[in-house]
Design an enzyme around this catalytic site. Structure first.
Site, short mmCIF file in Angstrom:
data_model
loop_
_atom_site.label_atom_id
_atom_site.label_comp_id
_atom_site.label_asym_id
_atom_site.label_seq_id
_atom_site.Cartn_x
_atom_site.Cartn_y
_atom_site.Cartn_z
N LYS A 109 0.86 -1.19 0.00
CA LYS A 109 0.00 0.00 0.00
C LYS A 109 0.88 1.23 0.00
CE LYS A 109 -4.51 0.85 0.23
NZ LYS A 109 -5.57 -0.08 -0.19
N1 GLU Z 1 -7.17 0.12 -3.42
C1 GLU Z 1 -7.93 -1.05 -3.74
C2 GLU Z 1 -8.03 -1.98 -2.55
O1 GLU Z 1 -7.90 -1.56 -1.42
C3 GLU Z 1 -7.43 -1.75 -5.00
C4 GLU Z 1 -6.03 -2.27 -4.96
C5 GLU Z 1 -5.55 -2.77 -6.30
O2 GLU Z 1 -6.30 -2.83 -7.24
O3 GLU Z 1 -4.35 -3.09 -6.38
O4 GLU Z 1 -8.33 -3.14 -2.69
#
Ligand code: GLU
Length: 420
Positions: A109
C-alpha cells in the site's frame, strides 16, 4: 466520507486480527512474527511547487507487506490523515485480500499526506509525478503494482504510468492498474470494487434466506465503491436504497431513491447532502439505521464497541478497508449479523486489477462481458471458500477469510523456505 477515528491505530487492529487466526490454526511463533511485520517500507519527503510559486514538502509512504505469493499489489491513497501505521495495516490487508481471492500477489500500500480537495489539478499532477519518481525504485510490473485508493483515480494512475515510463524510456502499462482504458486499463475496473461487493452480498443473502429484492440498503461513503454497489444492488438485484452519506453528511428517504439520481446530484453539488425529497441523517444514525443491508464504504474504524450494538442490518458488506474493529466483530457475530469482511467484500477491485495486469503483460485485451464473468466466478468461489470455513469452524466470516488467506500465505512461505 466519514473521517476515521484517530484513537485506534489500524496496524494494531491488523496485528490483532493475525493473532486471532494464528491461535485458531496453531501457527508457530516464528511464522506469526513474520506475518505481523511488513517486509519492506519506504518513507519519502519531497518538495512540490504550488501554483503560487511557493514550495511545500510532502511526506509519502510505500509499504510492501508480504511477497511470498508473488509481486506485491495495492493502492495509493491521498489523504490528510495518512500515517505510516495506517499504510502498514492497509498493506497487510492487501496481502490477505489477494490470498482470499487467490490471485498471485502479495500485498502493498502507499499513501501521501495531503489534502487533494484543496489542491489544483496541476498541483496534484506535480505531487503524483514526484511521489512516483521517489518510489520508482521499488515498483514495477514484476515487483509491486500500485492502483487507485481513497482520493486517487485513473488520472493519478496515468501520471504514475507516464512518469515511470519516461524514466525507463519505453511505455510500461503494467506498472499500475486502474488506468484509463486508452492507456491499457481494463474494461470494468472502475466499477469492480462495488460490483464485487454486490456479488458477495447476493451470495450471503442467499445463504441467510434474505431476499435482496425489496431489501433496504444504507451506504456509508457514496464514493467510488459505495455508489457503484448501490447502483448494482438497485439495478440488478432490485434492492431499495434508503440512506447514503459522504464526508459532508448523510441523507435518508424511507421509501427509497434511485442511486443514479443521487450520483447526479452529488456530481452537481459535490455532496449527497440536500438530495431532493430526503431528510438529513448523521453518520451515527446511518450506521444504526433500520435496514437489511449496510455497506460501509468510507474509511477505517467506523463500527466500534460503542456503536456495534446499535447496528440493525442483517448483512454488513464492507466495501471500505478496515471499517470494523475486532471488538465490534464479536458483538456483531453474537447479534447474528453476517459481516462480509473487507478482504472478501471489496476484493473485486484488486481482482480486476489482476485482470488488467494480465492483459497488459499479454498485450491482449478482454471484453467487458469477459471481465465481469471472470470477476463473478472469482467472487462466488471466494465467498464459498470463506463461508465453508465459517460454517466448519463456527467463526465469523472475517476470521474465516483470514484462515483461508493466512493458510495460503503460510503455505507459500513454507514451500519457499527461509533464505539463505
Ligand atoms: N485500493 C484497492 C483496494 O484496497 C485496489 C487495490 C488494487 O487494485 O491493487 O483493494
Amino acid at each position: 466520507m466519514a473521517s476515521s477515528s484517530s484513537t485506534v491505530n489500524p496496524f494494531e487492529t491488523a496485528k490483532q486480527q493475525v493473532d486471532i487466526v494464528a491461535d485458531l490454526i496453531g501457527l508457530d511463533k516464528g511464522v506469526r512474527e513474520v506475518l505481523k511485520h511488513p517486509k519492506r517500507e519506504l518513507t519519502v519527503n519531497f518538495p512540490v511547487q504550488m501554483d503560487d510559486g511557493t514550495y511545500r514538502v510532502y511526506t509519502g509512504y510505500r509499504v510492501q507487506y508480504n511477497m511470498a505469493r508473488g509481486p506485491t499489489k495495492g493502492g495509493i491513497r491521498f489523504h490528510p490523515q495518512v500515517t505510516l501505521d495506517e499504510v502498514r495495516a492497509l498493506a497487510a490487508w492487501m496481502t490477505w485480500k489477494c490470498a482470499v481471492v487467490n490471485i498471485p500477489y502479495g500485498g502493498a500500500k502507499g499513501g501521501v499526506i495531503c489534502d487533494p480537495k484543496h489542491m489544483s489539478k496541476n498541483e496534484l499532477e506535480r505531487l503524483t509525478r514526484r511521489y512516483a519518481s521517489e518510489i520508482s525504485m521499488m515498483i514495477g510490473p514484476e515487483i509491486d503494482i500500485p492502483a487507485p485508493d481513497v482520493y486517487t483515480d485513473s488520472q493519478t494512475m496515468a501520471w504514475i504510468m507516464d512518469t515511470y515510463s519516461m524514466q525507463k524510456g519505453y511505455s510500461v502499462p503494467g506498472v499500475v492498474t486502474g488506468k484509463p482504458i486508452s492507456l491499457g486499463g481494463s474494461q470494468g475496473r472502475g466499477e469492480a470494487t462495488g460490483r464485487g461487493c454486490a456479488y458477495v452480498i447476493r451470495e450471503a443473502a442467499k445463504d441467510l434466506g434474505l431476499k435482496v429484492k425489496g431489501a433496504s440498503v444504507a451506504v456509508q461513503g457514496f464514493g467510488n465503491a459505495g455508489s457503484v454497489a448501490a447502483n448494482l444492488l438497485f439495478d440488478e438485484q432490485g434492492a431499495k436504497i434508503v440512506a447514503a452519506s459522504d464526508s459532508r453528511g448523510g441523507i435518508y428517504k424511507a421509501d427509497g431513491f434511485n442511486p443514479h439520481a443521487l450520483e447526479e446530484h452529488k456530481a452537481k453539488t459535490g455532496s449527497v447532502v440536500g438530495f431532493p425529497g430526503s431528510k438529513p441523517m448523521s453518520n451515527e444514525e446511518l450506521l444504526a439505521a433500520k435496514v437489511d443491508i449496510l455497506v460501509p464504504a468510507a474509511l477505517e474504524n467506523q463500527i466500534t464497541k460503542k456503536n456495534a450494538d446499535k447496528i440493525q442490518a442483517k448483512i454488513v458488506g464492507e466495501a471500505a478497508n478496515g471499517p470494523t474493529l475486532p471488538e465490534a466483530d464479536t458483538v456483531l457475530y453474537e447479534k447474528k449479523i453476517a459481516v462480509m469482511p473487507d478482504v472478501l467484500a471489496n476484493a473485486g477491485g484488486v481482482t480486476v486489477s489482476y485482470f488488467e495486469w494480465a492483459q497488459d503483460i499479454q498485450g491482449y485485451y478482454w471484453s467487458l462481458d469477459e471481465v465481469n464473468q471472470r470477476l463473478e466466478r472469482v467472487m462466488v468461489q471466494s465467498y464459498n471458500d470463506v463461508h465453508k470455513v465459517a460454517q466448519e469452524r463456527k467463526v465469523h466470516h472475517r476470521t474465516a477469510a483470514y484462515v483461508v488467506a493466512i493458510q495460503r500465505v503460510v503455505d507459500a512461505m513454507r514451500l519457499r523456505g527461509t533464505y539463505p
